[in-house]
Design a protein around this motif. Sequence first.
Motif, PDB file in Angstrom:
ATOM      1  N   PHE A 104       0.835  -1.200   0.000  1.00 29.09           N
ATOM      2  CA  PHE A 104       0.000   0.000   0.000  1.00 29.09           C
ATOM      3  C   PHE A 104       0.872   1.252   0.000  1.00 29.09           C
ATOM      4  O   PHE A 104       0.640   2.182  -0.776  1.00 29.09           O
ATOM      5  N   TRP A 105       1.858   1.276   0.898  1.00 30.01           N
ATOM      6  CA  TRP A 105       2.733   2.442   0.986  1.00 30.01           C
ATOM      7  C   TRP A 105       3.553   2.609  -0.292  1.00 30.01           C
ATOM      8  O   TRP A 105       3.764   3.720  -0.772  1.00 30.01           O
ATOM      9  N   ASP A 135       0.468  11.391  -2.495  1.00 28.98           N
ATOM     10  CA  ASP A 135       0.343  12.766  -2.017  1.00 28.98           C
ATOM     11  C   ASP A 135       0.001  12.755  -0.527  1.00 28.98           C
ATOM     12  O   ASP A 135      -0.079  11.698   0.100  1.00 28.98           O
ATOM     13  N   ALA A 136      -0.216  13.937   0.021  1.00 34.60           N
ATOM     14  CA  ALA A 136      -0.460  14.061   1.469  1.00 34.60           C
ATOM     15  C   ALA A 136      -1.768  13.397   1.884  1.00 34.60           C
ATOM     16  O   ALA A 136      -1.846  12.775   2.947  1.00 34.60           O
ATOM     17  N   ALA A 137      -2.795  13.503   1.062  1.00 38.05           N
ATOM     18  CA  ALA A 137      -4.083  12.896   1.413  1.00 38.05           C
ATOM     19  C   ALA A 137      -3.969  11.373   1.475  1.00 38.05           C
ATOM     20  O   ALA A 137      -4.474  10.727   2.400  1.00 38.05           O
ATOM     21  N   LEU A 145      -2.088  10.422   4.569  1.00 38.11           N
ATOM     22  CA  LEU A 145      -2.916  10.481   5.773  1.00 38.11           C
ATOM     23  C   LEU A 145      -3.776   9.222   5.900  1.00 38.11           C
ATOM     24  O   LEU A 145      -3.861   8.627   6.969  1.00 38.11           O
ATOM     25  N   VAL A 146      -4.386   8.810   4.811  1.00 40.30           N
ATOM     26  CA  VAL A 146      -5.204   7.595   4.827  1.00 40.30           C
ATOM     27  C   VAL A 146      -4.340   6.382   5.163  1.00 40.30           C
ATOM     28  O   VAL A 146      -4.727   5.530   5.976  1.00 40.30           O
ATOM     29  N   ILE A 169      -4.578   3.717   8.274  1.00 36.86           N
ATOM     30  CA  ILE A 169      -4.588   2.265   8.059  1.00 36.86           C
ATOM     31  C   ILE A 169      -3.464   1.602   8.842  1.00 36.86           C
ATOM     32  O   ILE A 169      -3.655   0.543   9.452  1.00 36.86           O
ATOM     33  N   THR A 170      -2.298   2.206   8.841  1.00 40.05           N
ATOM     34  CA  THR A 170      -1.157   1.644   9.581  1.00 40.05           C
ATOM     35  C   THR A 170      -1.444   1.598  11.076  1.00 40.05           C
ATOM     36  O   THR A 170      -1.174   0.586  11.736  1.00 40.05           O
ATOM     37  N   VAL A 171      -2.012   2.666  11.614  1.00 43.93           N
ATOM     38  CA  VAL A 171      -2.346   2.687  13.043  1.00 43.93           C
ATOM     39  C   VAL A 171      -3.384   1.608  13.368  1.00 43.93           C
ATOM     40  O   VAL A 171      -3.259   0.884  14.373  1.00 43.93           O
ATOM     41  N   LEU A 172      -4.396   1.472  12.520  1.00 45.07           N
ATOM     42  CA  LEU A 172      -5.413   0.437  12.754  1.00 45.07           C
ATOM     43  C   LEU A 172      -4.816  -0.965  12.683  1.00 45.07           C
ATOM     44  O   LEU A 172      -5.188  -1.844  13.459  1.00 45.07           O
ATOM     45  N   MET A 173      -3.885  -1.181  11.761  1.00 46.32           N
ATOM     46  CA  MET A 173      -3.252  -2.505  11.672  1.00 46.32           C
ATOM     47  C   MET A 173      -2.371  -2.775  12.894  1.00 46.32           C
ATOM     48  O   MET A 173      -2.312  -3.910  13.371  1.00 46.32           O
TER      49      MET A 173
END
Length: 158
Positions: free
Chosen positions: A65-66, A72-74, A77-78, A82-86
Amino acid sequence: MATQLRHDDILHASAAPVRPRLTLVPDAGPYDDLERIAPGVASRGIHPGVLKALVGCYAAMLASFWLFFARDAAAGLVLTVITVLMIMYFGLIVGGILLADSPAPGERQRSFADFLAGPVDIATGVVSGREAMAQIIFLPAAMLLLATVGGVIAALSR
């Protein structure tokens, strides 16, 4: 005249033999006794290699994904959300693993080949190690493949 028990007598009378246990956090307080020793779990449970493969599939999916979508910045941010949720998701999985049945002290963990060929106890009965691994790994592996193919298509269409 009734016999009165002293505090020391009560403490020594209720002291049960203490079994050794895994201590991950010293002085964990009321959570000390959450580890459950289950003789036979090393020979009829899920092999740690399967859990590592599970985490590896999700980590590779997040990396794709990364790699492919952080334009871009948006999008960044998404992907950060997603990383924090994982990370939270895998924190729950790790907590569940730590609270799961533990092998008895000195019990030998079977090899990965023995796991694949041998039985695994699950909630609905007994399956082979191959079946258990397929049930655990199939969806994350399919998601990794989908994320990679989608990312390659997105990268080629720029």
